[in-house]
Write an enzyme that holds these catalytic residues in place. Structure first.
Site, short mmCIF file in Angstrom:
data_model
loop_
_atom_site.label_atom_id
_atom_site.label_comp_id
_atom_site.label_asym_id
_atom_site.label_seq_id
_atom_site.Cartn_x
_atom_site.Cartn_y
_atom_site.Cartn_z
NE ARG A 106 -3.31 -0.15 2.84
CZ ARG A 106 -3.83 -0.59 3.99
NH1 ARG A 106 -3.68 0.13 5.10
NH2 ARG A 106 -4.47 -1.75 4.03
CG HIS A 151 -0.97 -3.10 4.20
ND1 HIS A 151 -1.26 -4.23 3.47
CD2 HIS A 151 -1.81 -3.11 5.26
CE1 HIS A 151 -2.23 -4.89 4.07
NE2 HIS A 151 -2.58 -4.25 5.17
CG ASP A 158 -5.25 -6.39 4.65
OD1 ASP A 158 -4.51 -6.67 5.60
OD2 ASP A 158 -5.65 -5.23 4.41
CD GLU A 240 -6.78 -4.60 10.73
OE1 GLU A 240 -5.96 -5.02 9.88
OE2 GLU A 240 -7.07 -3.39 10.83
CG HIS A 243 -2.99 -6.80 9.20
ND1 HIS A 243 -3.06 -5.51 8.69
CD2 HIS A 243 -1.72 -6.94 9.66
CE1 HIS A 243 -1.88 -4.92 8.85
NE2 HIS A 243 -1.05 -5.77 9.43
#
Length: 268
Positions: A106, A151, A158, A240, A243
């Site tokens: 990301r 990320h 994910d 999460e 994740h």
């Protein structure tokens, strides 16, 4: 007349040169897009069987629009992380399942987009699905949004598990009625993932991997994903279920900002 003609020719030449400089200046001033270091690869080049549903290239995410920096729906990871996913996928395929990734590397510009969105308390277009029980003003305090993301270091992913053969999932239609991400699987937005108890990116404590309220098949599915990825070097984020970060990270302290696009890793 000869002097006048010479002067006119000189003036015309100067004008052409000025136009050329003016036309070229935007290109000369534009900064080339950064590319990924050679340690980054497209996941598809390592394992083409892993399903990819790159949510942030679409409007079906908590922001409600495609996110800055996501140019193409391609999963990019550091090579060790991609190789580890390939190992996990090989094991999972034997059981009749496949991994599916929602987000991989990301760029920092995407994280900045999340931060701007979180500060705009008037924009709650996607609240009914992704954070129905959370006050948007608390997204930072509760840890759902941060100014840096693992990320961006390239080894975090994910993902979920899909039963094969994978069923097609319909696209999200902007403006459609939203259902809470923790609703029963048959009611929330359709996803060909096995039932994990919540949808992806569900800002709710029910998303905590080992939340005691998640039992039965949902808990077993989470433990299958966690155990499988743990065997190949991934560590789960407890808050999460989707994740995971590969350890050791090749770039533990570097947050990259090249765009999510095939050209960023072309030739790798």
């Amino acid at each position: 007349m000869t002097r006048l003609a010479s002067a006119l020719r000189a003036l015309a030449t100067a004008a052409v040169a000025l136009l050329a400089v003016t036309a070229a200046s935007p290109t000369a001033q534009a900064k080339p897009e950064p590319k990924a270091p050679r340690e980054f690869v497209s996941l598809r080049s390592v394992d083409s069987t892993i399903i990819q549903e790159m949510r942030y290239t679409t409007a079906h995410n908590f922001v409600g629009v495609p996110v800055d920096g996501y140019r193409q729906p391609v999963c990019i990871l550091t090579r060790p992380a991609a190789n580890a996913l390939h190992k996990a996928q090989t094991k999972l395929l034997r059981r009749g399942y496949s991994l599916k990734v929602y987000d991989c590397y990301r760029p920092q510009r995407a994280v900045d987009h999340f931060v701007r969105w979180a500060k705009d308390l008037d924009d709650e277009a996607m609240k009914a699905e992704f954070y129905p029980r959370v006050d948007k003003a608390r997204l930072f305090a509760d840890g759902y949004i941060a100014e840096k993301s693992g990320h961006s270091r390239g080894s975090t992913v994910d993902l979920t598990i899909v039963k094969l053969p994978a069923k097609a999932t319909r696209p999200y239609v902007p403006g459609e009625q939203l259902v809470p991400c923790y609703a029963p699987k048959a009611e929330r937005f359709p996803d060909n993932s096995v039932d994990m108890g919540t949808g992806y990116d569900c800002f709710d404590t029910l998303s905590h991997t080992d939340d005691p309220r998640i039992q039965g098949t949902q808990r077993a599915n989470r433990q299958l994903l966690k155990g499988l990825l743990g065997e190949v070097g991934f560590v789960n984020l407890a808050e999460e279920w989707w994740h995971f970060t590969y350890k050791p990270e090749p770039y533990p302290d570097t947050y990259f900002d090249f765009p999510v696009a095939r050209r960023s890793v072309s030739g790798h």
